[in-house]
Design a protein around this motif. Structure first.
Motif, PDB file in Angstrom:
ATOM      1  N   ARG A  87     -17.299 -37.760  33.233  1.00 16.01           N
ATOM      2  CA  ARG A  87     -17.061 -36.629  32.336  1.00 16.01           C
ATOM      3  C   ARG A  87     -17.745 -35.335  32.810  1.00 16.01           C
ATOM      4  O   ARG A  87     -17.638 -34.305  32.148  1.00 16.01           O
ATOM      5  CB  ARG A  87     -17.546 -36.971  30.932  1.00 16.01           C
ATOM      6  CG  ARG A  87     -16.771 -38.128  30.313  1.00 16.01           C
ATOM      7  CD  ARG A  87     -17.315 -38.497  28.950  1.00 16.01           C
ATOM      8  NE  ARG A  87     -16.609 -39.636  28.379  1.00 16.01           N
ATOM      9  CZ  ARG A  87     -16.959 -40.242  27.259  1.00 16.01           C
ATOM     10  NH1 ARG A  87     -18.033 -39.804  26.579  1.00 16.01           N
ATOM     11  NH2 ARG A  87     -16.272 -41.270  26.792  1.00 16.01           N
ATOM     12  N   ILE A  88     -18.448 -35.421  33.907  1.00 25.08           N
ATOM     13  CA  ILE A  88     -19.202 -34.249  34.357  1.00 25.08           C
ATOM     14  C   ILE A  88     -18.267 -33.183  34.898  1.00 25.08           C
ATOM     15  O   ILE A  88     -18.247 -32.039  34.441  1.00 25.08           O
ATOM     16  CB  ILE A  88     -20.230 -34.668  35.414  1.00 25.08           C
ATOM     17  CG1 ILE A  88     -21.267 -35.619  34.788  1.00 25.08           C
ATOM     18  CG2 ILE A  88     -20.907 -33.455  36.031  1.00 25.08           C
ATOM     19  CD1 ILE A  88     -22.203 -36.235  35.773  1.00 25.08           C
ATOM     20  N   ASP A  89     -17.468 -33.583  35.888  1.00 21.83           N
ATOM     21  CA  ASP A  89     -16.515 -32.636  36.456  1.00 21.83           C
ATOM     22  C   ASP A  89     -15.482 -33.430  37.245  1.00 21.83           C
ATOM     23  O   ASP A  89     -15.544 -34.674  37.333  1.00 21.83           O
ATOM     24  CB  ASP A  89     -17.207 -31.587  37.336  1.00 21.83           C
ATOM     25  CG  ASP A  89     -18.079 -32.210  38.423  1.00 21.83           C
ATOM     26  OD1 ASP A  89     -17.758 -33.339  38.878  1.00 21.83           O
ATOM     27  OD2 ASP A  89     -19.079 -31.593  38.815  1.00 21.83           O
ATOM     28  N   ALA A  90     -14.542 -32.748  37.848  1.00 20.32           N
ATOM     29  CA  ALA A  90     -13.461 -33.401  38.574  1.00 20.32           C
ATOM     30  C   ALA A  90     -13.979 -34.184  39.771  1.00 20.32           C
ATOM     31  O   ALA A  90     -13.502 -35.287  40.080  1.00 20.32           O
ATOM     32  CB  ALA A  90     -12.434 -32.354  39.013  1.00 20.32           C
ATOM     33  N   ALA A  91     -14.956 -33.607  40.482  1.00 22.31           N
ATOM     34  CA  ALA A  91     -15.506 -34.300  41.644  1.00 22.31           C
ATOM     35  C   ALA A  91     -16.176 -35.605  41.231  1.00 22.31           C
ATOM     36  O   ALA A  91     -16.009 -36.653  41.867  1.00 22.31           O
ATOM     37  CB  ALA A  91     -16.499 -33.395  42.366  1.00 22.31           C
ATOM     38  N   ALA A  92     -16.942 -35.537  40.149  1.00 27.77           N
ATOM     39  CA  ALA A  92     -17.594 -36.748  39.658  1.00 27.77           C
ATOM     40  C   ALA A  92     -16.564 -37.766  39.185  1.00 27.77           C
ATOM     41  O   ALA A  92     -16.736 -38.976  39.365  1.00 27.77           O
ATOM     42  CB  ALA A  92     -18.557 -36.402  38.530  1.00 27.77           C
ATOM     43  N   ALA A  93     -15.471 -37.306  38.599  1.00 25.34           N
ATOM     44  CA  ALA A  93     -14.415 -38.219  38.168  1.00 25.34           C
ATOM     45  C   ALA A  93     -13.805 -38.940  39.360  1.00 25.34           C
ATOM     46  O   ALA A  93     -13.480 -40.135  39.294  1.00 25.34           O
ATOM     47  CB  ALA A  93     -13.352 -37.445  37.396  1.00 25.34           C
ATOM     48  N   GLY A  94     -13.653 -38.218  40.485  1.00 25.85           N
ATOM     49  CA  GLY A  94     -13.131 -38.863  41.693  1.00 25.85           C
ATOM     50  C   GLY A  94     -14.050 -39.950  42.200  1.00 25.85           C
ATOM     51  O   GLY A  94     -13.612 -41.042  42.586  1.00 25.85           O
ATOM     52  N   VAL A  95     -15.357 -39.648  42.204  1.00 30.85           N
ATOM     53  CA  VAL A  95     -16.328 -40.657  42.621  1.00 30.85           C
ATOM     54  C   VAL A  95     -16.320 -41.839  41.657  1.00 30.85           C
ATOM     55  O   VAL A  95     -16.394 -43.009  42.062  1.00 30.85           O
ATOM     56  CB  VAL A  95     -17.738 -40.033  42.702  1.00 30.85           C
ATOM     57  CG1 VAL A  95     -18.788 -41.114  42.979  1.00 30.85           C
ATOM     58  CG2 VAL A  95     -17.781 -38.954  43.771  1.00 30.85           C
ATOM     59  N   ALA A  96     -16.223 -41.547  40.362  1.00 27.23           N
ATOM     60  CA  ALA A  96     -16.209 -42.608  39.353  1.00 27.23           C
ATOM     61  C   ALA A  96     -14.998 -43.520  39.538  1.00 27.23           C
ATOM     62  O   ALA A  96     -15.086 -44.742  39.372  1.00 27.23           O
ATOM     63  CB  ALA A  96     -16.212 -41.999  37.959  1.00 27.23           C
ATOM     64  N   ARG A  97     -13.865 -42.934  39.892  1.00 26.71           N
ATOM     65  CA  ARG A  97     -12.657 -43.745  40.116  1.00 26.71           C
ATOM     66  C   ARG A  97     -12.864 -44.702  41.293  1.00 26.71           C
ATOM     67  O   ARG A  97     -12.502 -45.885  41.230  1.00 26.71           O
ATOM     68  CB  ARG A  97     -11.465 -42.833  40.375  1.00 26.71           C
ATOM     69  CG  ARG A  97     -10.137 -43.562  40.566  1.00 26.71           C
ATOM     70  CD  ARG A  97      -8.987 -42.575  40.737  1.00 26.71           C
ATOM     71  NE  ARG A  97      -7.709 -43.254  40.823  1.00 26.71           N
ATOM     72  CZ  ARG A  97      -7.201 -43.776  41.955  1.00 26.71           C
ATOM     73  NH1 ARG A  97      -7.901 -43.675  43.093  1.00 26.71           N
ATOM     74  NH2 ARG A  97      -6.039 -44.387  41.937  1.00 26.71           N
ATOM     75  N   GLN A  98     -13.432 -44.187  42.380  1.00 21.46           N
ATOM     76  CA  GLN A  98     -13.686 -45.040  43.542  1.00 21.46           C
ATOM     77  C   GLN A  98     -14.647 -46.176  43.189  1.00 21.46           C
ATOM     78  O   GLN A  98     -14.428 -47.336  43.574  1.00 21.46           O
ATOM     79  CB  GLN A  98     -14.256 -44.201  44.680  1.00 21.46           C
ATOM     80  CG  GLN A  98     -13.282 -43.185  45.263  1.00 21.46           C
ATOM     81  CD  GLN A  98     -13.911 -42.386  46.391  1.00 21.46           C
ATOM     82  OE1 GLN A  98     -15.040 -42.658  46.803  1.00 21.46           O
ATOM     83  NE2 GLN A  98     -13.186 -41.393  46.875  1.00 21.46           N
ATOM     84  N   MET A  99     -15.701 -45.817  42.445  1.00 22.06           N
ATOM     85  CA  MET A  99     -16.667 -46.846  42.076  1.00 22.06           C
ATOM     86  C   MET A  99     -16.054 -47.868  41.122  1.00 22.06           C
ATOM     87  O   MET A  99     -16.364 -49.062  41.193  1.00 22.06           O
ATOM     88  CB  MET A  99     -17.902 -46.198  41.447  1.00 22.06           C
ATOM     89  CG  MET A  99     -18.711 -45.349  42.419  1.00 22.06           C
ATOM     90  SD  MET A  99     -20.232 -44.681  41.686  1.00 22.06           S
ATOM     91  CE  MET A  99     -21.154 -46.176  41.400  1.00 22.06           C
ATOM     92  N   PHE A 100     -15.183 -47.415  40.236  1.00 26.46           N
ATOM     93  CA  PHE A 100     -14.503 -48.342  39.330  1.00 26.46           C
ATOM     94  C   PHE A 100     -13.673 -49.343  40.128  1.00 26.46           C
ATOM     95  O   PHE A 100     -13.689 -50.551  39.856  1.00 26.46           O
ATOM     96  CB  PHE A 100     -13.619 -47.562  38.356  1.00 26.46           C
ATOM     97  CG  PHE A 100     -12.682 -48.447  37.561  1.00 26.46           C
ATOM     98  CD1 PHE A 100     -13.162 -49.254  36.543  1.00 26.46           C
ATOM     99  CD2 PHE A 100     -11.319 -48.490  37.851  1.00 26.46           C
ATOM    100  CE1 PHE A 100     -12.305 -50.070  35.820  1.00 26.46           C
ATOM    101  CE2 PHE A 100     -10.464 -49.306  37.138  1.00 26.46           C
ATOM    102  CZ  PHE A 100     -10.958 -50.099  36.114  1.00 26.46           C
TER     103      PHE A 100
END
Length: 654
Positions: A87-100
């Motif tokens: 929820r921080i920003d788009a870049a963090a969402a991309g990292v979160a998707r990879q980690m998921f």
């Protein structure tokens, strides 16, 4: 410092707000009140600077979390607070998707009710096991799995909750979108898997195969899993061909193991190996006639090079361990009972447990304390189905010493060996014993000779004669083949009642004469103490021990026991002349002992399932040869020579 007039001076709190700051010798805070740092975050959010670090996968939340830090004018008002990283920003969402994808979908650190992920992980485990089977690395790593999921799930899926929402709308249109296949993960790497089967089919049974890649380990290679109750049905024939995927390598090693003089005939070796693989390799079935791979390869190479190559020319011992078949035997509960590369040795070692396991498939069949034929008609073989396995046993009556038992044995060979002894025992139990008549044939001198030899008692010799008589009745019976029913047994019983007394008395008479001759021969042996006679005396002593030993009457049979008497007489005659013919006797001893060693070698290597009457006949021929060589005056029963006996031995080993 808090001013001295404040009520907070004595016990200052961690966070305060002051109305004014006065600087004298120190900086003093005045008009002070206690506050919570969270108030500053709520009221002055536009002044706060935030940072995030160390994102991690939280399995309980099924989301990527991170540590948040909030600073106000350089003061940390929040430290290490867990927040949703996506929820921080788009870049963090991309990292979160990879980690998921990495943690939840690939590694499986996610509690979900969707069984397709279990199926996918099972497929991955299966493919990882295939690396042992194919003996090569398969590129089924986390990157391959990540690429599979990354290419399919929605771009906005960053957590378990997002995935459930996305999949709810997607699975109706593409229910198999996330179900992996071998081709998805391996592509062309999947080629050749069919040559590494899961089972080895032999007859009506399918034996599971497992593969292990462990160079240097005893378990390296292919292992055949056998259940103990069908161990008696497994035949080693065919397993030496290995699974199709390893056969090419095995053929190459066998060809290269040829001795140098033969390897020259198949040069260039690689070309001959390639031609042999074309003829016998992975694409060819195992011959149904039991021809071994070395035998088939020898025939193929002989045809290719024009010179004879035999199966025995290949050196099979140094063949790489992973090319040898391993046999593992398990009980019904899956507990391993034995493992090894020698199937025959395993079958012999576990024979008792195999018999018990087979008998368990036929409850209430076995019996003990049988004293007469009351078992009806015995089937030659019995079968039962246990967990889709056909368990096969061979019923037989077994001599227990004083009684007879009905048992289920593991082989036809064991059955054939047990039945005559049991029939003998039943006849001894149900037919009047001729012991008294046989005992009268032992003279006083004969009894004294038995005592002087000290190898058995007189009553044991009489029992031996009675047993030999019963065996003669069974062998000479009008019954064709083995006794399987009561009618056949009763017929032999009648024959025994009429013949036993005469047979036993004749055997006892011959045994009495044999003992008299044996004690004379033993006396001569004891007197021959000259050093130059020692080799001949040692041979004579060993010969006498073989001729006259416990059970020699039964071993010879009623028809042959008189020949044993003649052999002992011939030995006595030899000893009588030994001092005068020491040199000639020594030459004869060397020749006869070499022949006997060759005979014993053939007997030791003869498969137990083959008949032994031909070997026994050769043994008697060797005894006749001794008579002919050492005591011609006694007279051999036949015209015999060393060359003739060796020709007979060659026939058995051809």
């Amino acid at each position: 410092m808090i001013g001295s007039g404040s009520v907070l001076t004595s016990k200052p709190p961690k966070w305060v707000m002051a109305g004014e700051l006065v600087e004298t010798n120190r900086l003093w805070a005045r008009v002070v009140t206690r506050i919570q740092p969270e108030w500053a975050e709520q009221l002055g959010g536009h002044l706060i600077k935030r940072s995030w670090s160390d994102p991690w996968w939280d399995e309980q939340r099924s989301a990527v979390m991170a540590n948040e830090k909030a600073m106000l004018f350089g003061l940390p008002i929040v430290n290490n607070r867990a927040v949703n990283y996506a929820r921080i920003d788009a870049a963090a969402a991309g990292v979160a998707r990879q980690m998921f994808i990495h943690h939840a979908l690939v590694a499986g650190d996610w509690h979900t009710h969707l069984t397709m992920f279990d199926d996918n992980r099972a497929l991955v485990a299966e493919l990882e096991a295939l690396q042992d089977r194919l003996r090569r690395h398969l590129d089924v790593d986390h990157d391959a799995l990540f690429k599979f999921y990354d290419a399919r799930i929605g771009a906005d899926v960053v957590s378990g909750r997002d995935f459930d929402r996305w999949w709810k709308t997607t699975r109706g249109k593409q229910p198999k979108l996330l179900t992996m296949t071998r081709e998805d993960l391996l592509g062309s790497q999947a080629a050749g898997l069919e040559m590494f089967p899961d089972e080895w089919i032999q007859g009506e049974h399918a034996y599971p195969l497992t593969y292990e890649l462990a160079p240097g380990s005893a378990s390296d290679g292919v292992t055949v899993h056998i259940t103990i109750d069908v161990l008696n049905q497994v035949d080693a024939a065919g397993f030496d061909w290995q699974v199709p995927g390893l056969r090419d390598e095995l053929i190459g090693e066998l060809v290269r193991s040829l001795p140098k003089d033969l390897r020259r005939l198949v040069t260039p070796v690689n070309d001959f190996v390639a031609r042999a693989i074309d003829e016998l390799g992975a694409g060819q079935p195992v011959p149904p006639n039991g021809v071994s791979l070395p035998e088939a390869l020898a025939v193929a190479l002989t045809r290719m090079c024009g010179s004879r190559i035999r199966a025995s020319d290949f050196i099979t011992d140094p063949v790489s361990r992973h090319l040898r078949t391993i046999y593992a035997v398990f009980d019904a509960e899956g507990q391993r009972l034995g493992i090894g590369e020698d199937l025959a040795e395993l079958q012999l070692r576990l024979r008792g447990k195999t018999r018990v396991a087979i008998a368990a498939a036929f409850p209430d069949f076995e019996r003990s304390n049988i004293t007469d034929w009351d078992v009806g008609t015995l089937p030659c073989v019995v079968e039962a189905t246990v967990e889709e396995r056909t368990v096969r046993g061979y019923p037989a009556l077994v001599d227990d010493g004083a009684r007879v038992s009905l048992r289920i044995l593991t082989s036809e060979l064991g059955q054939a060996r047990a039945m005559p002894g049991a029939i003998r025992r039943l006849l001894a139990l149900t037919v009047a014993s001729p012991r008294k008549a046989a005992d009268r044939q032992l003279t006083g001198s004969g009894r004294l000779a038995i005592a002087r030899l000290g190898r058995f008692r007189a009553d044991e010799l009489i029992d031996d004669c009675v047993t030999a008589a019963i065996d003669h009745v069974i062998a000479a019976s009008t019954i064709d083949g083995a006794v399987w029913d009561e009618a056949s047994f009763r017929l032999i019983q009648v024959e025994a009642r009429g013949a036993l007394a005469g047979l036993a008395t004749r055997a006892a008479s011959a045994a009495n004469d044999t003992m008299l001759a044996a004690v004379e021969a033993a006396r001569r042996i004891d007197k021959l103490v000259t050093g130059e006679l020692r080799p001949s005396v040692l041979d004579a002593r060993a010969h006498l021990l073989r001729l006259v030993k416990p059970g020699f009457v039964t071993a010879a049979g009623c028809d042959r026991v008189i020949d044993v008497h003649r052999y002992v007489r011939a030995l006595d005659r030899r000893l009588e002349r030994l001092a005068d013919e020491a040199h000639k006797d020594l030459q004869r001893v060397g020749a006869i002992q070499r022949l006997e060693r060759d005979f014993n070698a053939v007997r030791a290597t003869r498969p137990p399932e083959l008949p032994t009457h031909d070997l026994a006949e050769i043994g008697w021929q060797i005894e006749e040869l001794r008579v002919s060589m050492f005591a011609q005056s006694v007279g051999a029963k036949m015209s015999i020579s060393e060359q003739k006996i060796r020709r007979e031995l060659e026939k058995l080993t051809a």
